[in-house]
Design a protein around this motif. Structure first.
Motif, PDB file in Angstrom:
ATOM      1  N   ALA A 101      26.927 -52.013 -29.288  1.00 20.28           N
ATOM      2  CA  ALA A 101      26.548 -52.748 -30.359  1.00 20.28           C
ATOM      3  C   ALA A 101      26.548 -51.927 -31.611  1.00 20.28           C
ATOM      4  O   ALA A 101      26.727 -52.392 -32.767  1.00 20.28           O
ATOM      5  N   ALA A 102      25.611 -50.497 -31.220  1.00 21.25           N
ATOM      6  CA  ALA A 102      25.336 -49.756 -32.637  1.00 21.25           C
ATOM      7  C   ALA A 102      26.528 -49.110 -33.050  1.00 21.25           C
ATOM      8  O   ALA A 102      26.878 -49.191 -34.282  1.00 21.25           O
ATOM      9  N   ALA A 103      27.727 -48.766 -32.143  1.00 19.72           N
ATOM     10  CA  ALA A 103      28.865 -48.377 -32.451  1.00 19.72           C
ATOM     11  C   ALA A 103      29.646 -49.419 -33.659  1.00 19.72           C
ATOM     12  O   ALA A 103      30.280 -49.053 -34.607  1.00 19.72           O
ATOM     13  N   LEU A 104      29.705 -50.559 -33.030  1.00 19.55           N
ATOM     14  CA  LEU A 104      30.291 -51.666 -33.756  1.00 19.55           C
ATOM     15  C   LEU A 104      29.800 -51.819 -35.017  1.00 19.55           C
ATOM     16  O   LEU A 104      30.331 -51.988 -36.054  1.00 19.55           O
ATOM     17  N   ALA A 105      28.422 -51.948 -35.343  1.00 19.54           N
ATOM     18  CA  ALA A 105      27.791 -52.212 -36.499  1.00 19.54           C
ATOM     19  C   ALA A 105      28.069 -50.703 -37.429  1.00 19.54           C
ATOM     20  O   ALA A 105      28.134 -51.197 -38.670  1.00 19.54           O
ATOM     21  N   VAL A 107      30.951 -49.005 -37.218  1.00 20.10           N
ATOM     22  CA  VAL A 107      32.108 -49.031 -37.779  1.00 20.10           C
ATOM     23  C   VAL A 107      32.311 -50.130 -38.735  1.00 20.10           C
ATOM     24  O   VAL A 107      33.174 -49.916 -39.834  1.00 20.10           O
ATOM     25  N   LEU A 108      31.891 -51.170 -38.530  1.00 19.32           N
ATOM     26  CA  LEU A 108      31.867 -52.439 -39.587  1.00 19.32           C
ATOM     27  C   LEU A 108      31.235 -52.097 -40.831  1.00 19.32           C
ATOM     28  O   LEU A 108      31.670 -52.320 -41.821  1.00 19.32           O
ATOM     29  N   TYR A 113      31.572 -50.334 -46.495  1.00 25.04           N
ATOM     30  CA  TYR A 113      30.964 -49.353 -47.668  1.00 25.04           C
ATOM     31  C   TYR A 113      32.378 -48.854 -48.167  1.00 25.04           C
ATOM     32  O   TYR A 113      32.316 -48.660 -49.515  1.00 25.04           O
ATOM     33  N   LEU A 114      33.277 -48.315 -47.466  1.00 30.30           N
ATOM     34  CA  LEU A 114      34.458 -47.543 -48.000  1.00 30.30           C
ATOM     35  C   LEU A 114      35.205 -48.736 -48.762  1.00 30.30           C
ATOM     36  O   LEU A 114      35.853 -48.272 -49.788  1.00 30.30           O
ATOM     37  N   ARG A 115      35.553 -49.769 -48.607  1.00 35.32           N
ATOM     38  CA  ARG A 115      36.146 -50.787 -49.322  1.00 35.32           C
ATOM     39  C   ARG A 115      35.363 -51.154 -50.641  1.00 35.32           C
ATOM     40  O   ARG A 115      35.997 -51.210 -51.762  1.00 35.32           O
TER      41      ARG A 115
END
Length: 130
Positions: A101-105, A107-108, A113-115
């Motif tokens: 769950a932490a990894a998914l958070a 990544v998303l 942020y990049l967008r």
């Protein structure tokens, strides 16, 4: 058990109008080590919660039965055995789900942020111009 060394909770009740001293006898499988509780005093017309320290060497996901018996000062049982069903080793599974769950958070959140930095509007932000 949430982790291999989680304590077990035991609530003792005394319906008598005077305090009672009792010993707690624990019966557990070989792969669960339970520290002795010793003699405890239960207040008059009250209850007491005991934390029983345990250590488990069992494989994950295995159910065991731990039995508790209250004894009087002379060693005679004061209650029927109370059996707790304990599932050991759930900690690695819960830890794996938390890490996923932490990894998914991350990544998303990083994608969003990049967008934002590139000036690309997210469809969820439509109508909200900074």
């Amino acid at each position: 058990m949430a982790s291999p060394n989680s304590p077990l909770l035991l609530v003792t009740r005394n319906a008598l109008p005077f305090p009672v001293r009792v010993g707690v006898t624990v019966t557990a499988p070989d792969d669960i080590t339970v520290e002795p509780v010793g003699v405890v005093q239960i207040p008059a017309s009250g209850s007491r919660t005991l934390q029983v320290p345990t250590q488990s060497d069992a494989e994950g996901g295995v159910r065991h039965t731990v039995a508790f018996v209250l004894e009087g000062p002379d060693g005679r049982p004061l209650s029927e055995p109370v059996e707790l069903s304990v599932q050991t080793g759930g900690y690695p599974v819960a830890q794996a789900f938390a890490l996923a769950a932490a990894a998914l958070a991350l990544v998303l959140g990083g994608r969003r942020y990049l967008r934002y930095r590139r000036g690309i509007l997210d469809p969820a932000d439509e109508g909200h111009r900074p």
